[in-house]
Design a protein around this motif. Structure first.
Motif, PDB file in Angstrom:
ATOM      1  N   GLY A 234      -7.339  29.593  40.109  1.00  0.00           N
ATOM      2  CA  GLY A 234      -8.538  28.784  40.237  1.00  0.00           C
ATOM      3  C   GLY A 234      -9.769  29.382  39.592  1.00  0.00           C
ATOM      4  O   GLY A 234      -9.809  30.547  39.202  1.00  0.00           O
ATOM      5  N   SER A 235     -10.784  28.549  39.481  1.00  0.00           N
ATOM      6  CA  SER A 235     -12.003  28.891  38.753  1.00  0.00           C
ATOM      7  C   SER A 235     -13.106  29.353  39.696  1.00  0.00           C
ATOM      8  O   SER A 235     -12.999  29.248  40.913  1.00  0.00           O
ATOM      9  N   GLN A 236     -14.169  29.869  39.108  1.00  0.00           N
ATOM     10  CA  GLN A 236     -15.401  30.169  39.830  1.00  0.00           C
ATOM     11  C   GLN A 236     -16.552  29.959  38.854  1.00  0.00           C
ATOM     12  O   GLN A 236     -16.344  29.930  37.642  1.00  0.00           O
ATOM     13  N   ASN A 237     -17.769  29.792  39.386  1.00  0.00           N
ATOM     14  CA  ASN A 237     -18.897  29.566  38.477  1.00  0.00           C
ATOM     15  C   ASN A 237     -20.157  30.345  38.851  1.00  0.00           C
ATOM     16  O   ASN A 237     -21.225  30.087  38.301  1.00  0.00           O
ATOM     17  N   TRP A 238     -20.022  31.314  39.761  1.00  0.00           N
ATOM     18  CA  TRP A 238     -21.206  32.102  40.109  1.00  0.00           C
ATOM     19  C   TRP A 238     -20.763  33.465  40.613  1.00  0.00           C
ATOM     20  O   TRP A 238     -19.599  33.672  40.973  1.00  0.00           O
ATOM     21  N   THR A 239     -21.692  34.410  40.633  1.00  0.00           N
ATOM     22  CA  THR A 239     -21.453  35.735  41.176  1.00  0.00           C
ATOM     23  C   THR A 239     -22.788  36.359  41.548  1.00  0.00           C
ATOM     24  O   THR A 239     -23.854  35.829  41.208  1.00  0.00           O
ATOM     25  N   ASP A 240     -22.744  37.479  42.235  1.00  0.00           N
ATOM     26  CA  ASP A 240     -23.976  38.174  42.623  1.00  0.00           C
ATOM     27  C   ASP A 240     -24.802  38.520  41.382  1.00  0.00           C
ATOM     28  O   ASP A 240     -24.300  39.108  40.420  1.00  0.00           O
ATOM     29  N   GLY A 241     -26.080  38.174  41.433  1.00  0.00           N
ATOM     30  CA  GLY A 241     -26.990  38.553  40.353  1.00  0.00           C
ATOM     31  C   GLY A 241     -26.824  37.783  39.062  1.00  0.00           C
ATOM     32  O   GLY A 241     -27.417  38.166  38.039  1.00  0.00           O
ATOM     33  N   LEU A 242     -26.065  36.686  39.083  1.00  0.00           N
ATOM     34  CA  LEU A 242     -25.825  35.971  37.828  1.00  0.00           C
ATOM     35  C   LEU A 242     -27.108  35.386  37.253  1.00  0.00           C
ATOM     36  O   LEU A 242     -27.260  35.288  36.029  1.00  0.00           O
ATOM     37  N   GLU A 243     -28.056  35.021  38.123  1.00  0.00           N
ATOM     38  CA  GLU A 243     -29.281  34.414  37.609  1.00  0.00           C
ATOM     39  C   GLU A 243     -30.022  35.372  36.679  1.00  0.00           C
ATOM     40  O   GLU A 243     -30.595  34.949  35.656  1.00  0.00           O
ATOM     41  N   SER A 244     -30.003  36.664  36.990  1.00  0.00           N
ATOM     42  CA  SER A 244     -30.688  37.648  36.140  1.00  0.00           C
ATOM     43  C   SER A 244     -29.969  37.810  34.807  1.00  0.00           C
ATOM     44  O   SER A 244     -30.599  37.869  33.748  1.00  0.00           O
ATOM     45  N   VAL A 245     -28.658  37.900  34.854  1.00  0.00           N
ATOM     46  CA  VAL A 245     -27.874  38.037  33.622  1.00  0.00           C
ATOM     47  C   VAL A 245     -28.023  36.785  32.768  1.00  0.00           C
ATOM     48  O   VAL A 245     -28.134  36.860  31.540  1.00  0.00           O
ATOM     49  N   PHE A 246     -28.017  35.633  33.404  1.00  0.00           N
ATOM     50  CA  PHE A 246     -28.175  34.365  32.704  1.00  0.00           C
ATOM     51  C   PHE A 246     -29.509  34.331  31.963  1.00  0.00           C
ATOM     52  O   PHE A 246     -29.564  33.989  30.769  1.00  0.00           O
ATOM     53  N   LYS A 247     -30.571  34.682  32.661  1.00  0.00           N
ATOM     54  CA  LYS A 247     -31.901  34.647  32.048  1.00  0.00           C
ATOM     55  C   LYS A 247     -32.000  35.639  30.895  1.00  0.00           C
ATOM     56  O   LYS A 247     -32.587  35.338  29.846  1.00  0.00           O
ATOM     57  N   GLU A 248     -31.403  36.808  31.058  1.00  0.00           N
ATOM     58  CA  GLU A 248     -31.424  37.810  29.994  1.00  0.00           C
ATOM     59  C   GLU A 248     -30.633  37.326  28.779  1.00  0.00           C
ATOM     60  O   GLU A 248     -31.012  37.580  27.634  1.00  0.00           O
ATOM     61  N   THR A 249     -29.542  36.602  29.016  1.00  0.00           N
ATOM     62  CA  THR A 249     -28.676  36.149  27.926  1.00  0.00           C
ATOM     63  C   THR A 249     -29.256  34.953  27.196  1.00  0.00           C
ATOM     64  O   THR A 249     -29.271  34.921  25.952  1.00  0.00           O
ATOM     65  N   TYR A 250     -29.745  33.972  27.936  1.00  0.00           N
ATOM     66  CA  TYR A 250     -30.155  32.706  27.328  1.00  0.00           C
ATOM     67  C   TYR A 250     -31.663  32.541  27.205  1.00  0.00           C
ATOM     68  O   TYR A 250     -32.127  31.591  26.563  1.00  0.00           O
ATOM     69  N   GLY A 251     -32.418  33.415  27.866  1.00  0.00           N
ATOM     70  CA  GLY A 251     -33.862  33.357  27.715  1.00  0.00           C
ATOM     71  C   GLY A 251     -34.553  32.319  28.557  1.00  0.00           C
ATOM     72  O   GLY A 251     -35.742  32.044  28.344  1.00  0.00           O
ATOM     73  N   TYR A 252     -33.864  31.703  29.508  1.00  0.00           N
ATOM     74  CA  TYR A 252     -34.533  30.769  30.425  1.00  0.00           C
ATOM     75  C   TYR A 252     -33.937  30.926  31.818  1.00  0.00           C
ATOM     76  O   TYR A 252     -32.822  31.414  31.990  1.00  0.00           O
ATOM     77  N   ASP A 253     -34.713  30.511  32.800  1.00  0.00           N
ATOM     78  CA  ASP A 253     -34.341  30.653  34.209  1.00  0.00           C
ATOM     79  C   ASP A 253     -33.363  29.537  34.596  1.00  0.00           C
ATOM     80  O   ASP A 253     -33.684  28.352  34.449  1.00  0.00           O
ATOM     81  N   PRO A 254     -32.180  29.872  35.115  1.00  0.00           N
ATOM     82  CA  PRO A 254     -31.233  28.816  35.491  1.00  0.00           C
ATOM     83  C   PRO A 254     -31.555  28.138  36.815  1.00  0.00           C
ATOM     84  O   PRO A 254     -31.050  27.037  37.076  1.00  0.00           O
ATOM     85  N   ILE A 255     -32.386  28.758  37.646  1.00  0.00           N
ATOM     86  CA  ILE A 255     -32.600  28.235  39.000  1.00  0.00           C
ATOM     87  C   ILE A 255     -33.122  26.799  39.006  1.00  0.00           C
ATOM     88  O   ILE A 255     -32.632  25.957  39.766  1.00  0.00           O
TER      89      ILE A 255
END
Length: 568
Positions: A234-255
């Motif tokens: 099965g799949s997953q789509n989140w993990t601890d601290g993903l919002e910070s990694v996401f913002k660092e990678t894509y340059g925008y806040d996912p929240i």
């Protein structure tokens, strides 16, 4: 469905009743004296297991062009590729709403994965929704407030909001519900987080680490490999601290975009889809880096290597090439009968070739029936696997038989029995010697592939596509964005990898999207003499600097395809 007075509908939501079936759905409205079809959509809720996603009964959401009517009709039918055994089922709820919704939001967030073990290249591609750029009914990102810091330790929210109507939405992270399998009863438990090295190390220490702790330093030298079989839980789509990694990678806040996971449109449908594309791409990359890369590093620390089957049959959320590129030793598999192996062997071979791994293993001759096959019936399937790029078989399965009193001994249902109690075990020596000789010969030199087929950047993905298929007598490999960006060059007109493997032509998939960095690298390689086949992309798939990225893609495409007809 008839209502008291006309209203403008923008979406249709179908809520499953727990039955597993699929259907072709025509969404119709009464307009100008007759029913007109607004949209055809796909309803697929086959396979209700957690292995096919943590939201097996999630709603199916379809967008429709804004349509004003007081009568709507849904027509369900078996898909054209269906069979006589397929039947339609019930729904628990149908909602025809004036609110715009993210089409296939459950599928696009990896909540419901492909229902069969063989998702093909296009099975995670979705049609562009109608009115993708319209903002009518959408939520402006600036109007979303993150109230996380205003919830106390008892879960009570205390805040002051401006006057008006507000929707309070609480979003959290929970386990998917999947359990590890197969495993002994005392080793069963929830699946680990595969996007987090910290949790992976805990799992490693509690399992492999327990074995290592019981061995002396001398005994440890005999433990050389850790095997990770095909991904099936099965799949997953989140993990601890993903919002910070996401913002660092894509340059925008996912929240501010998290309401998209519930089907709400933020900014517009196109932006919401691009956010979900970024999320899926991040999941694919993190599973490759944190799970495979993390397990490889842990194995290497203990002087072992990681052996990996680089794909997944149930709920695989990654990209098979990035996933396989992180391991030490890479493997496919093939079964004696059926389709398993038809894409897995080429997936492993292509990944091994482009990442510079000389040996391509395969779990070989897996079968659901014991004692029915002999070397005579097995040889052709094995020879086929060699043509797919496999050059080392791991015979599946050889279970040690310590006792002669019990025949045929200890066996499994899932493999051809190669143990010494098999009636042809000793007589099959010549065939085994033939396989060994093939291994030695096929591991010499460099693989020659004439065509490199780019798999695109979409995720998840378990195989590539060949459009068009290469001519007879020519071979191919799939290739991914990471290898194009970091390992590919052009020498003497050939697309060349660091170890000397090369291709005559690089073929693009039939996609309208490509991120600027990949297109820029292709531009440079074409300028150096590389032959590129395919149509020009039109935009970036990502929300990252979307307007600027789209402009770059259009400019580069115009430069590279200037004056050419499509496909030229």
């Amino acid at each position: 469905i008839r209502v008291a007075k006309p209203f403008t509908a923008r979406s249709v939501t179908l809520v499953p009743a727990g039955e597993t079936y699929r259907a072709r759905v025509l969404i119709q409205a009464w307009v100008d004296g007759k029913y007109r079809t607004l949209r055809e959509c796909k309803y697929d809720r086959r396979n209700g297991s957690i292995g096919a996603g943590p939201m097996p009964n999630g709603p199916v959401i379809a967008s429709i062009p804004p349509t004003t009517s007081d009568r709507f009709r849904l027509v369900f039918s078996i898909p054209q590729d269906g069979n006589e055994n397929e039947k339609l089922g019930d729904l628990s709820e149908i909602e025809i709403s004036p609110a715009a919704r993210v089409e296939y939001a459950v599928e696009k967030q990896l909540g419901k994965m492909h229902p069969t073990p063989l998702p093909l290249w296009g099975d995670y591609l979705w049609p562009e929704p109608p009115a993708a750029g319209e903002t009518d009914g959408a939520i402006a990102p600036s109007e979303i407030r993150n109230l996380t810091g205003q919830i106390d330790g008892n879960g009570r929210l205390t805040c002051d909001l401006p006057a008006g109507e507000w929707i309070l939405q609480r979003i959290g992270m929970v386990p998917t519900g999947a359990a590890n399998s197969p495993a002994a009863p005392n080793a069963r438990g929830p699946e680990i987080d595969k996007m987090n090295r910290t949790h992976l190390e805990s799992h490693f220490n509690a399992f492999v680490g327990r074995v290592l702790d019981r061995l002396t330093p001398e005994e440890r030298t005999s433990l050389k490999y850790v095997v990770a079989d095909s991904y099936e839980q099965g799949s997953q789509n989140w993990t601890d601290g993903l919002e910070s990694v996401f913002k660092e990678t894509y340059g925008y806040d996912p929240i501010p975009y998290l309401p998209v996971l519930g089907g709400r449109i933020v900014k517009n449908a196109e932006a919401s889809d691009r956010f979900l594309w970024d999320l899926r791409r991040m999941v694919a990359d993190r599973v490759a880096d944190e799970y495979v890369g993390g397990l490889r590093d842990l194995c290497n620390q203990h002087h072992m290597q990681m052996w990996l089957e680089n794909y997944g049959h149930w709920g695989f959320p990654s990209e098979f090439m990035r996933y396989g590129g992180e391991c030490d030793l890479i493997a496919g598999e093939f079964w004696v009968t059926g389709e398993l192996g038809n894409i897995e062997c080429r997936a492993a071979a292509s990944t091994a070739h482009v990442y510079g791994k000389p040996v391509v293993y395969a779990e070989a001759f897996t079968s659901g029936e014991n004692w029915t096959d002999t070397p005579r019936t097995l040889k052709a399937r094995g020879d086929w696997a060699f043509t797919q790029g496999i050059n080392h078989f791991v015979l599946h399965v050889y279970i040690h038989q310590p006792d002669d009193r019990f025949v045929p001994g200890m066996n499994a249902w899932f493999g051809t029995e190669f143990n010494r109690h098999n009636t042809w075990f000793f007589e099959g020596k010549e065939w085994i010697d033939y396989l060994r000789r093939c291994h030695v010969l096929l591991q010499q030199g460099l693989h020659v592939g004439d065509f490199a087929y780019f798999i695109g950047e979409d995720a998840p993905i378990m195989t590539g596509t060949r459009q068009p298929i290469q001519p007879d007598g020519f071979d191919f490999d799939f290739i991914n964005a990471e290898v194009i960006l970091e390992r590919l060059d052009v020498r003497d007109g050939r697309w060349t990898l660091p170890d000397g493997k090369s291709y005559s032509v690089l073929v693009l998939p039939p996609l309208k999207t490509m991120r600027p960095a990949v297109l820029e690298k292709l531009r440079d390689l074409v300028a150096a003499g590389g032959i590129l086949y395919g149509d020009a992309p039109e935009r970036s798939p990502s929300l990252q600097n979307a307007e600027e990225a789209d402009a770059v893609v259009r400019r580069l495409a115009q430069e590279m395809w200037l004056g050419l007809k499509p496909g030229a």
